[in-house]
Design an enzyme around this catalytic site. Structure first.
Site, short mmCIF file in Angstrom:
data_model
loop_
_atom_site.label_atom_id
_atom_site.label_comp_id
_atom_site.label_asym_id
_atom_site.label_seq_id
_atom_site.Cartn_x
_atom_site.Cartn_y
_atom_site.Cartn_z
N GLU A 1 4.93 0.61 -7.83
CA GLU A 1 5.61 1.88 -8.10
C GLU A 1 6.61 1.79 -9.25
O GLU A 1 6.70 2.69 -10.08
CB GLU A 1 6.30 2.40 -6.84
CG GLU A 1 5.36 3.06 -5.84
CD GLU A 1 4.52 2.10 -5.03
OE1 GLU A 1 4.69 0.88 -5.18
OE2 GLU A 1 3.68 2.56 -4.24
N GLN B 1 1.88 7.82 -3.06
CA GLN B 1 0.91 7.99 -1.97
C GLN B 1 1.60 8.59 -0.74
O GLN B 1 1.03 9.43 -0.07
CB GLN B 1 0.27 6.64 -1.65
CG GLN B 1 -1.08 6.79 -1.00
CD GLN B 1 -1.93 5.54 -1.15
OE1 GLN B 1 -1.70 4.55 -0.47
NE2 GLN B 1 -2.90 5.57 -2.04
N PHE B 2 2.81 8.16 -0.48
CA PHE B 2 3.69 8.80 0.49
C PHE B 2 5.08 8.84 -0.14
O PHE B 2 5.50 7.87 -0.77
CB PHE B 2 3.73 8.02 1.81
CG PHE B 2 2.50 8.20 2.65
CD1 PHE B 2 2.43 9.20 3.62
CD2 PHE B 2 1.39 7.41 2.44
CE1 PHE B 2 1.28 9.38 4.37
CE2 PHE B 2 0.23 7.58 3.19
CZ PHE B 2 0.18 8.57 4.16
N ASP C 1 7.80 8.46 1.09
CA ASP C 1 8.66 7.39 1.61
C ASP C 1 8.78 6.23 0.62
O ASP C 1 9.81 5.58 0.54
CB ASP C 1 8.08 6.84 2.92
CG ASP C 1 7.78 7.92 3.93
OD1 ASP C 1 8.36 7.88 5.01
OD2 ASP C 1 6.97 8.82 3.62
N ILE D 1 9.06 6.13 -2.40
CA ILE D 1 9.89 6.39 -3.57
C ILE D 1 11.03 5.38 -3.63
O ILE D 1 11.54 5.07 -4.70
CB ILE D 1 10.42 7.84 -3.55
CG1 ILE D 1 10.89 8.26 -4.94
CG2 ILE D 1 11.52 8.01 -2.50
CD1 ILE D 1 11.07 9.76 -5.09
N HIS E 1 6.09 6.94 7.14
CA HIS E 1 5.19 7.94 6.55
C HIS E 1 5.60 9.35 6.94
O HIS E 1 4.78 10.24 7.01
CB HIS E 1 3.74 7.69 6.99
CG HIS E 1 3.18 6.38 6.49
ND1 HIS E 1 3.43 5.20 7.11
CD2 HIS E 1 2.39 6.09 5.43
CE1 HIS E 1 2.81 4.22 6.46
NE2 HIS E 1 2.17 4.73 5.44
C1 LIG Z 1 4.94 0.30 -1.92
C2 LIG Z 1 3.73 0.93 -1.31
N1 LIG Z 1 2.97 1.76 -2.04
C3 LIG Z 1 1.87 2.33 -1.50
C4 LIG Z 1 1.53 2.12 -0.21
C5 LIG Z 1 0.29 2.79 0.40
N2 LIG Z 1 -0.67 1.73 0.77
C6 LIG Z 1 -0.74 1.26 2.03
S1 LIG Z 1 -1.72 -0.10 2.18
C7 LIG Z 1 -2.17 0.01 0.54
C8 LIG Z 1 -3.12 -1.00 -0.01
C9 LIG Z 1 -2.72 -2.38 0.36
O1 LIG Z 1 -3.60 -3.29 -0.21
P1 LIG Z 1 -3.43 -4.85 -0.02
O2 LIG Z 1 -2.04 -5.26 -0.30
O3 LIG Z 1 -4.50 -5.51 -0.81
O4 LIG Z 1 -3.67 -5.07 1.53
P2 LIG Z 1 -4.99 -4.77 2.39
O5 LIG Z 1 -4.79 -3.41 2.98
O6 LIG Z 1 -6.18 -4.83 1.50
O7 LIG Z 1 -5.00 -5.84 3.41
C10 LIG Z 1 -1.51 1.07 -0.10
C11 LIG Z 1 -1.68 1.44 -1.50
C12 LIG Z 1 2.36 1.26 0.53
N3 LIG Z 1 2.11 0.99 1.83
N4 LIG Z 1 3.44 0.67 -0.03
#
Ligand SMILES: Cc1ncc(C[n+]2csc(CCOP(=O)(O)OP(=O)(O)O)c2C)c(N)n1
Lengths: 338, 324
Positions: free
Chosen positions: B60, B82-83, B85, B87, B127
């Protein structure tokens, strides 16, 4: 090449991998029935990672699991019915309904909860490792995260911090090829997480994340190094997310062939084969494990569904430490030494 | 004209602005082929291509910072969180860079930071947040909180055309729950003009976001008791339509300040101060707040329901005001 493993370790590893798979299946079913709401994440196909590593922890060690590492919770002794109660938002879950899915921790079990913000756990896990150093304890932290998390600044800052302080920690990345819908190729311009991490000054290894013995072996070495005071190690466990990002996601963006290809590398089927071929376990012994897992998961769900919902009167308790004389009804277990 | 949901209205607003102005582009996680976690950008990659619908790594600070840089060079980025939160993970870029650049050295940053906020969907503590207040308190940022589908479209268009950084908090509970017919012509809803969602003469409920619907539900019930409730939808917290707030209070002489965000340091406090200073003589009763209590948003249904302000809470407050 035939790997060797004792019957005791072999059956424990198989049991926890199977338990994680079965428990997640049941959780998915409860989600489809509308009994579990919100985001629900699975570590399907990735069971070897948390099982193969967390099984090595000693009582004083700490795990910081990600949302794909259910076996770590089980191995550290969190009761399955308590986990299901948590998913159901019931009072007997470790957050008493305040949080859901894999957002749970238990200081008593030395499980530190992650938060949703990806990678935010990594600096915190360093702090846990720092406390071991500070108190001259020979314990180790296992800190888990996904490939996507390694794009965050917090992750990079934490890698450097861990290296500079030579912290007793093992960073375990499940590179499951996708972060939500984003493939690794859109996440980073290098091929491997180890390429990213190797500039920070500690050993980084790529491991077959679907081979539980390989994960076990690599973690063992990394933990020994950490206990000797030589600092962190990063393990990139290569695997595949055999589900959508969460239960609502059909993962249409993943090419079918990839699922098919990785289904053939199922860590559970593979390990069973190893155990049978080396005559470590018999077919009958494996069937016994299956029966035990099924019965225990069944019982966990049954008991969890009996747990009441939290009382709304608890809403404002424990925002801060309870200073009143009376014991708070939601007093959470404390770690020894605190 | 077909009706559009709140979510479709935002998509259409962004779509039209991207058609009008090549400088407008959107970036964020999983917004391209996947169409975003809530499918808000569904179909946009196919139409606008990867130059303008930009999938980013999970970082982010990096993509918010990049949007700030692009905005200073005259582009008009829209950042999707994406959410809302999350931010928090880009707080420094927003609060220290984007908010202060014009004031410090005249560098305007025309960008929109948007994403789903709010509770009521069992999202749990990470969320469901209403993260508006740190940004309301940061001079240099505008904060928009649409409550209707038409407003969502008109306000996102105004936000995109605005010369300064705008935070646009969409309430995820409204995404697919409300529908409205859009005006036929190109329209914007100017930032800083409140809306009278329901006119009334006895009590004012001043609110924003999904709580507008809670206020309207309470107003219906109170009408049956003979209380005529006025509901003011603020639409924007910054710039604030102070005249609309004071005008309503001067008319009804009784006011309830309602928000889904938690109480201490919430927006109701700011409104109460302004009302006390500028409409004190018009008040027949103390200013009332109906808000979430001071705790994180819990996951489990009975807890979340107890946390979120309900119509019954507004009804109770209105009865107290009447009886005062
Ligand atoms: C800082 C942040 N931005 C966006 C999200 C939304 N989000 C939740 S899980 C995810 C993907 C996570 O991918 P990875 O770290 O590869 O873990 P995996 O789910 O593949 O195990 C995203 C974008 C988040 N949780 N935290």
């Amino acid at each position: 090449m035939m790997q060797t493993v004792s019957g005791e370790l072999g059956s424990r590893l198989l049991y926890y991998m199977k338990f994680m798979r079965e428990l997640e299946h049941r959780i998915e079913k409860l989600y489809r029935q509308g009994k579990i709401v919100g985001g629900v994440f699975f570590g399907r196909g990735q069971e070897a990672i948390s099982a193969g590593s967390a099984i090595l922890t000693e009582p004083g060690d700490v795990v910081c699991p990600s949302h794909r590492d259910l076996a770590a919770f089980l191995i550290r002794g969190m009761e399955p019915w308590v986990i299901v109660a948590h998913y159901l938002g019931r009072r007997d879950g470790p957050t008493r309904g305040r949080d859901g899915n894999t957002h749970m921790g238990s200081l008593k079990h030395h499980i530190i909860s992650y938060i949703s913000s990806m990678a935010a756990i990594v600096p915190v896990a360093n702090g846990v490792a720092f406390s071991f150093q500070y108190r001259k304890q020979s314990n180790v932290v296992l800190c888990y995260f996904g490939d996507g998390a390694t794009s965050r600044g917090e992750w990079h800052e934490a890698m450097n911090f861990g290296a500079v302080f030579k912290l007793p920690i093992v960073y375990i990345c499940n590179n499951n090829q996708y972060a939500y819908s984003t493939p690794v190729s859109r996440q980073m311009a290098v091929a491997h997480i180890t390429d990213r991490a190797s500039g920070y000054g500690f050993p980084c290894h790529r491991v077959d994340g679907n081979d539980v013995l390989a994960v076990h072996e690599a973690t063992k070495e990394a933990m020994a190094r950490a206990r000797r005071g030589e600092g962190p190690t990063l393990l990139e466990c290569e695997t595949f997310r055999m589900s959508g990002h969460s239960a609502h996601d059909g993962a249409e963006y993943v090419p079918k062939e990839l699922f098919e290809q990785w289904a053939r590398k199922c860590p559970i089927a593979r390990f069973e084969k190893v155990l049978l071929e080396a005559s470590v376990l018999s077919r009958a012994e494996i069937e016994q494990i299956d029966q035990r897992v099924e019965a225990e998961v069944e019982e966990a769900v049954r008991r969890a569904e009996l747990s009441p919902y939290p009382d709304p009167a608890e809403l404002l308790l424990n925002v801060f430490a309870d200073t009143s004389e009376k014991q708070s009804p939601i007093a959470l277990p404390k770690a020894e030494g605190n | 004209m077909p009706e559009l949901t709140y979510l479709e209205a935002i998509r259409e607003g962004i779509w039209e602005e991207m058609e009008r102005d090549d400088r407008v582009f959107m970036l964020g996680e999983d917004i391209g082929a996947y169409g975003g976690a809530f499918k808000l950008s569904a179909g946009m990659l196919e139409h606008f291509g990867p130059r303008r619908i930009v999938d980013t790594p999970l970082a982010e600070n990096a993509f918010l910072g990049a949007a700030i840089g692009a905005a200073m060079m005259g582009l008009r980025p829209i950042v999707e969180l994406q959410f809302a939160d999350f931010i928090t993970t880009a707080y420094d870029q927003i609060v220290n860079y984007a908010a202060k650049a014009r004031y410090r050295w005249g560098a305007g940053i025309p960008m929109v930071i948007r994403g789903p906020a709010g509770g009521g969907v069992h999202g749990g503590p990470f969320h469901s947040n209403n993260p508006e207040m740190p940004f309301v308190h940061t001079p240099g940022l505008k904060v928009v909180v649409p409550a209707s589908a038409c407003d969502a479209k008109g306000l996102i268009k105004a936000a995109i055309r605005d010369p300064d950084p705008v935070l646009f908090f969409e309430h995820k509970l409204l995404y697919r729950r409300i529908k409205e017919e859009m005006p036929r012509e190109d329209f914007v809803v100017p930032l800083g003009k409140a809306r009278i969602a329901r006119a009334g003469k006895d009590v004012s409920v001043i609110t924003y976001g999904a709580m507008v619907f809670v206020a309207l539900e309470a107003a219906e019930a109170l009408a049956r008791e003979g209380l005529d409730v006025e509901v003011i939808d603020l639409r924007c917290l910054v710039p604030l339509d102070e005249a609309a707030v004071l005008g309503s209070v001067r008319k009804t002489n009784r006011v309830i300040l309602l928000h889904e965000d938690t109480r201490s340091g919430g927006f109701a406090g700011e409104l109460a101060a302004r009302i006390a200073q500028h409409a004190f003589a018009y008040l027949e009763a103390p200013v009332m707040r109906v808000t979430a209590p001071d705790c994180p948003v819990p996951f489990s249904a009975p807890l979340e329901e107890a946390f979120l302000p309900q119509a019954k809470d507004v009804i109770e407050a209105a009865r107290q005001l009447k009886a005062y």
